[in-house]
Design a protein around this motif. Structure first.
Motif, PDB file in Angstrom:
ATOM      1  N   GLN A  97       0.838  -1.192   0.000  1.00 29.60           N
ATOM      2  CA  GLN A  97       0.000   0.000   0.000  1.00 29.60           C
ATOM      3  C   GLN A  97       0.880   1.252   0.000  1.00 29.60           C
ATOM      4  O   GLN A  97       1.768   1.389   0.851  1.00 29.60           O
ATOM      5  CB  GLN A  97      -0.905   0.006   1.245  1.00 29.60           C
ATOM      6  N   ALA A  98       0.662   2.152  -0.963  1.00 30.98           N
ATOM      7  CA  ALA A  98       1.438   3.395  -1.009  1.00 30.98           C
ATOM      8  C   ALA A  98       1.026   4.305   0.141  1.00 30.98           C
ATOM      9  O   ALA A  98      -0.157   4.389   0.511  1.00 30.98           O
ATOM     10  CB  ALA A  98       1.223   4.094  -2.344  1.00 30.98           C
ATOM     11  N   THR A  99       2.040   4.991   0.722  1.00 32.85           N
ATOM     12  CA  THR A  99       1.741   5.912   1.819  1.00 32.85           C
ATOM     13  C   THR A  99       1.495   7.338   1.334  1.00 32.85           C
ATOM     14  O   THR A  99       0.989   8.173   2.074  1.00 32.85           O
ATOM     15  CB  THR A  99       2.911   5.945   2.822  1.00 32.85           C
ATOM     16  N   GLY A 100       1.905   7.613   0.094  1.00 33.96           N
ATOM     17  CA  GLY A 100       1.770   8.976  -0.437  1.00 33.96           C
ATOM     18  C   GLY A 100       3.032   9.799  -0.341  1.00 33.96           C
ATOM     19  O   GLY A 100       3.125  10.884  -0.917  1.00 33.96           O
ATOM     20  N   ASP A 101       4.034   9.300   0.395  1.00 38.17           N
ATOM     21  CA  ASP A 101       5.315  10.010   0.510  1.00 38.17           C
ATOM     22  C   ASP A 101       6.278   9.531  -0.574  1.00 38.17           C
ATOM     23  O   ASP A 101       6.176   8.408  -1.067  1.00 38.17           O
ATOM     24  CB  ASP A 101       5.942   9.777   1.885  1.00 38.17           C
ATOM     25  N   ASN A 102       7.231  10.389  -0.902  1.00 34.97           N
ATOM     26  CA  ASN A 102       8.264  10.035  -1.882  1.00 34.97           C
ATOM     27  C   ASN A 102       9.554  10.743  -1.492  1.00 34.97           C
ATOM     28  O   ASN A 102       9.539  11.924  -1.132  1.00 34.97           O
ATOM     29  CB  ASN A 102       7.849  10.464  -3.306  1.00 34.97           C
ATOM     30  N   ARG A 103      10.672   9.964  -1.555  1.00 34.71           N
ATOM     31  CA  ARG A 103      11.973  10.556  -1.276  1.00 34.71           C
ATOM     32  C   ARG A 103      13.030   9.786  -2.047  1.00 34.71           C
ATOM     33  O   ARG A 103      12.954   8.564  -2.150  1.00 34.71           O
ATOM     34  CB  ARG A 103      12.291  10.539   0.219  1.00 34.71           C
ATOM     35  N   HIS A 104      14.000  10.517  -2.550  1.00 33.22           N
ATOM     36  CA  HIS A 104      15.027   9.913  -3.386  1.00 33.22           C
ATOM     37  C   HIS A 104      15.878   8.925  -2.581  1.00 33.22           C
ATOM     38  O   HIS A 104      16.290   9.208  -1.457  1.00 33.22           O
ATOM     39  CB  HIS A 104      15.924  11.018  -3.964  1.00 33.22           C
ATOM     40  N   LEU A 105      16.117   7.744  -3.156  1.00 29.94           N
ATOM     41  CA  LEU A 105      16.994   6.752  -2.528  1.00 29.94           C
ATOM     42  C   LEU A 105      18.436   7.073  -2.907  1.00 29.94           C
ATOM     43  O   LEU A 105      18.780   7.135  -4.095  1.00 29.94           O
ATOM     44  CB  LEU A 105      16.625   5.341  -3.012  1.00 29.94           C
ATOM     45  N   VAL A 106      19.285   7.266  -1.893  1.00 25.89           N
ATOM     46  CA  VAL A 106      20.674   7.624  -2.151  1.00 25.89           C
ATOM     47  C   VAL A 106      21.424   6.398  -2.661  1.00 25.89           C
ATOM     48  O   VAL A 106      21.493   5.368  -1.997  1.00 25.89           O
ATOM     49  CB  VAL A 106      21.350   8.153  -0.864  1.00 25.89           C
ATOM     50  N   ARG A 107      21.990   6.507  -3.850  1.00 24.73           N
ATOM     51  CA  ARG A 107      22.709   5.402  -4.477  1.00 24.73           C
ATOM     52  C   ARG A 107      24.029   5.925  -5.021  1.00 24.73           C
ATOM     53  O   ARG A 107      24.132   7.074  -5.451  1.00 24.73           O
ATOM     54  CB  ARG A 107      21.893   4.802  -5.618  1.00 24.73           C
ATOM     55  N   LEU A 108      25.036   5.050  -5.005  1.00 21.65           N
ATOM     56  CA  LEU A 108      26.325   5.445  -5.550  1.00 21.65           C
ATOM     57  C   LEU A 108      26.238   5.643  -7.052  1.00 21.65           C
ATOM     58  O   LEU A 108      26.802   6.586  -7.608  1.00 21.65           O
ATOM     59  CB  LEU A 108      27.381   4.378  -5.232  1.00 21.65           C
ATOM     60  N   MET A 109      25.523   4.755  -7.733  1.00 21.54           N
ATOM     61  CA  MET A 109      25.349   4.854  -9.182  1.00 21.54           C
ATOM     62  C   MET A 109      23.865   5.018  -9.456  1.00 21.54           C
ATOM     63  O   MET A 109      23.097   4.080  -9.290  1.00 21.54           O
ATOM     64  CB  MET A 109      25.869   3.600  -9.878  1.00 21.54           C
ATOM     65  N   ASP A 110      23.461   6.195  -9.840  1.00 20.95           N
ATOM     66  CA  ASP A 110      22.049   6.504  -9.933  1.00 20.95           C
ATOM     67  C   ASP A 110      21.439   6.158 -11.281  1.00 20.95           C
ATOM     68  O   ASP A 110      20.231   6.218 -11.454  1.00 20.95           O
ATOM     69  CB  ASP A 110      21.826   7.984  -9.643  1.00 20.95           C
ATOM     70  N   VAL A 111      22.264   5.817 -12.257  1.00 16.05           N
ATOM     71  CA  VAL A 111      21.758   5.509 -13.596  1.00 16.05           C
ATOM     72  C   VAL A 111      22.235   4.118 -13.984  1.00 16.05           C
ATOM     73  O   VAL A 111      23.422   3.814 -13.887  1.00 16.05           O
ATOM     74  CB  VAL A 111      22.262   6.530 -14.631  1.00 16.05           C
ATOM     75  N   ASP A 112      21.310   3.241 -14.370  1.00 14.89           N
ATOM     76  CA  ASP A 112      21.693   1.886 -14.724  1.00 14.89           C
ATOM     77  C   ASP A 112      21.348   1.553 -16.173  1.00 14.89           C
ATOM     78  O   ASP A 112      21.109   0.416 -16.527  1.00 14.89           O
ATOM     79  CB  ASP A 112      21.028   0.879 -13.781  1.00 14.89           C
ATOM     80  N   GLN A 113      21.279   2.558 -17.022  1.00 15.33           N
ATOM     81  CA  GLN A 113      21.026   2.294 -18.434  1.00 15.33           C
ATOM     82  C   GLN A 113      21.985   3.125 -19.294  1.00 15.33           C
ATOM     83  O   GLN A 113      22.601   4.088 -18.819  1.00 15.33           O
ATOM     84  CB  GLN A 113      19.594   2.632 -18.805  1.00 15.33           C
ATOM     85  N   GLN A 114      22.139   2.719 -20.556  1.00 14.08           N
ATOM     86  CA  GLN A 114      23.092   3.371 -21.449  1.00 14.08           C
ATOM     87  C   GLN A 114      22.400   4.256 -22.487  1.00 14.08           C
ATOM     88  O   GLN A 114      23.037   4.714 -23.448  1.00 14.08           O
ATOM     89  CB  GLN A 114      23.948   2.307 -22.152  1.00 14.08           C
TER      90      GLN A 114
END
Length: 719
Positions: free
Chosen positions: A677-694
């Motif tokens: 169930q979605a809570t309605g909140d959203n926040r960016h997940l901190v990742r070392l590599m934020d892009v996984d496509q070319q």
């Protein structure tokens, strides 16, 4: 001073009850007494003769960050341990060490270590704590530990046997290979055979993350390096959520959660139907299970198509010898072993292991079934006092187990620990434990590598906190207080251990002891096991149809780093990017983009995952490496009481598992049916590599192992 104990008792308390060891020069205990090795305090301004300021000295010891038991070399300078590396002389890890082993320094220097004994919330002295334990304990005593081996295990057994009320040992590990070991025992009569990834030309894994957390990942990483050397082996991984092994595979197949056994049997069916591979040598029951698992049935249960089964079968046939491994559920491991028998891998890439002749030193592998047994005994009032060390059941137990109710039903709980955690918080007495870099011990590798090789643990430096004690010293003192025979003459665990090792190698000469410490290992006598045929193999296939609308299957995954949560208090490992998501310092839920679209979710959305055992709230990470019917949450975070670096960080997915157990092994399944169930909140997940496509630009071009091999063949033909 002649010893007063008889030879039989003496051998037993040294862990040599069945070894028939030579005791030349060991007719009496030989240990460093205060007179022989008088302790003096030296200023670092007047160091030992061999200490050169600014120059490091290396000592051999053993890593205890996970049950694998790798050998290590520790660099010490001016009395401080500064760096750990793998011991190149051990057969297990051959000089390699994983990030968890490297981070042992932060375990040692952690500012949240327990430094004094306490009763309740009151700090006390050791005599006061031990007197309290002595006055309150009685009746049935238990030890609840992680995996344990060597002479610590011998003393633990000695303590329990010396108790008037008897006692029981529960070895608990959330990350284990119990299903694989049970299947091996049922098919070839050897629960822990040696696996030779380096000798295989193809490896097929059903959920066994051998590069991440399975049995002995450092050993398997080294073997994997040889496996990938020319001629390059082909790795295929079938699992519902991508692991580190899956991320390295040439061919990764997403199967519906719980359907891995069906896919394995489907591969076997294809080998029999398309290549004529016989099933006649299989235990009764296995052939029938294979004959019933048609490609249509595999598709119905797992979502894996017939052409995928054909491709896997072709890979196995053209890249022999192969090795098939599987874990998680018993039927998965049993089906994997059936494939090994059909493909002729028994005796080629799977060979018999060895049994230590001093059997009392052998590894006690941990399990979640042991935790279930412990909880049942506690709730039934069959445990009057318990010592807990190397385990945190209040954090790792499935939510459905009600472990806190079980602990509350034990009158006296003693935590023996380096850190305050969710379990020590519930204990009546807490005893401060020295770090592995300050302690003595012996440890048997969980994989059996080295064929009788036992790793020796020695202190790399003086204790940081004077009032901590090593586990061996605590066990020895408790066993002596309980009146155990044969231990009265030992003043400390060092004296006991040196005597025991001297008995093992047949000499107590100082040069031999120093050679053992320098090598960091000792070779114990051992006998090779022999494979035996089993008459029957019962493979029950679960009905894994697609979940009903609104429901998903939660998968709790173990990752190298935080592991089962024991390393969440180490900033190095919180900061190390997750091998799959590259996220740090938080939890997340991996959901397939198609599933997320159906639920109206996007990256970073917070969701509540609810099962019959409870609920957790974390954020979404869209990822194609998870089956659309599943949602995966890595374990390790979500501590409520584990020091400044772990408390309040992330969520604990183990808390919402419902406690369903595997029928054959009794192990808790790492899955549960949940609603999202979605809570309605959203926040960016901190990742070392934020892009996984070319973005379609082919910045990094890859080819499969098969294509690479064909290219090499074509190039050789045209030369």
């Amino acid at each position: 001073m002649p010893t007063k104990i008889d030879r039989r008792s003496f051998l037993k308390v040294l862990g040599l009850g069945g070894a028939g060891a030579a005791l030349a020069g060991c007719d009496r205990p030989s240990y460093a007494t205060l007179e022989e090795g008088e302790e003096q305090v030296f200023s670092y301004l007047a160091p030992e003769e061999y200490v050169v300021p600014g120059i490091g000295v290396w000592y051999a010891s053993t890593c205890l960050q996970c049950p694998a038991g790798c050998g290590v070399h520790g660099r010490v300078r001016e009395g401080r341990a500064l760096k750990l590396e793998g011991n190149p002389d051990t057969a297990l890890n051959k000089g390699k060490l994983c990030q968890m082993g490297q981070a042992a320094l932060q375990t040692h220097y952690n500012p949240d270590r327990i430094t004094k004994p306490r009763i309740g919330d009151q700090e006390v002295t050791w005599p006061e704590a031990l007197a309290h334990i002595q006055s309150k304990s009685g009746g049935a005593t238990a030890w609840l530990t992680g995996a344990i081996s060597g002479h610590q295990a011998v003393l633990l057994d000695t303590h329990l046997h010396a108790r008037d009320g008897g006692g029981k040992h529960y070895a608990v590990e959330t990350v284990n290979a119990q299903a694989w070991q049970a299947a091996c025992a049922d098919t070839i009569g050897d629960a822990r055979p040696e696996l030779h990834i380096d000798k295989a030309n193809s490896v097929l894994s059903f959920g066994a993350d051998f590069l991440g957390t399975w049995i002995s990942p450092v050993k398997f990483m080294a073997d994997y390096g040889a496996f990938r050397s020319a001629p390059r082996g082909v790795l295929t991984v079938i699992e519902p959520a991508m692991t580190l092994s899956g991320a390295n595979a040439d061919h990764w197949v997403a199967a519906r959660p719980g359907s891995e056994a069906a896919v394995a049997l489907g591969v076997a069916y294809t080998l029999a139907s398309e290549y004529g591979v016989s099933t006649s040598a299989l235990p009764s029951g296995a052939a029938d299970a294979i004959a019933n698992m048609t490609p249509d049935r595999v598709m119905e249960l797992s979502g894996v198509e017939a052409q995928t089964l054909s491709k896997i079968a072709a890979t196995l046939m053209s890249n022999s010898p192969s090795l098939v491994i599987g874990d998680g559920r018993y039927e998965t491991a049993a089906a994997a072993m059936a494939l090994n028998m059909m493909l002729g891998n028994i005796g080629a890439t799977i060979t018999p292991g060895v049994d230590l002749v001093p059997a009392d030193l052998a590894m006690r592998n941990g399990s979640t079934k042991a935790l279930a047994d412990f909880a049942a005994d506690a709730l039934a009032g069959r445990i009057d006092s318990v010592f807990i060390t190397g385990a945190n059941p209040a954090f790792t137990a499935s939510g459905g187990l009600k472990i806190k109710d079980a602990l509350a039903n034990i009158p006296l709980k003693i935590g023996v620990s380096m850190f305050e955690d969710e379990t020590t918080q519930l204990c009546d007495v807490v005893l401060p434990l020295a770090s592995p870099l300050e302690d003595w011990g012996t440890h048997v590798p969980s994989s059996g590598a080295g064929r009788g090789e036992i790793h020796v643990q020695q202190p790399l430096m003086e204790k940081l906190h004077p009032e901590t004690l090593g586990l061996g010293d605590i066990l020895l003192g408790l066993a002596q207080d309980a009146g155990a025979d044969g231990l009265a003459d030992f003043e400390d665990y060092y004296g006991y251990l040196r005597t025991a090792v001297s008995a093992l190698i047949g000499t107590d000469q100082e040069t031999a002891w120093q050679a053992v410490l320098q090598a960091g290992k000792v070779q114990a006598p051992s006998g090779e096991r022999a494979f035996t045929a089993n008459g029957a193999l019962n493979i029950q296939i679960a009905d894994t149809q697609a979940p009903s609308a609104g429901q998903l299957t939660l998968i709790t995954t173990a990752r190298q780093g935080l592991y089962d949560g024991r390393h969440a208090n180490l900033p190095w490992l919180q900061e190390a990017p997750d091998q799959i998501s590259k996220a740090v310092w938080d939890s997340w839920a991996e959901i397939h983009p198609k599933t997320a679209a159906g639920l109206g979710l996007k990256d970073g959305d917070y969701i509540t995952i609810t099962s019959s055992a409870g609920a957790i709230t974390t954020r979404v990470f869209l990822y194609k490496g998870v089956h659309p019917d599943a949602i995966a949450v890595p374990m390790g975070r979500g501590h409520t009481h584990y020091g400044r670096y772990a408390t309040g960080i992330g969520v604990n997915p183990l808390s919402v598992l419902d406690g369903t157990q595997d029928v054959r092994t009794g192990e808790f399944l790492a899955t549960a049916s949940v609603r999202v169930q979605a809570t309605g909140d959203n926040r960016h997940l901190v990742r070392l590599m934020d892009v996984d496509q070319q973005y379609g630009r082919k910045l990094a071009v890859t080819i499969s192992a098969d294509q690479h091999r064909r290219n090499q063949t074509n190039n050789q033909g045209s030369a």
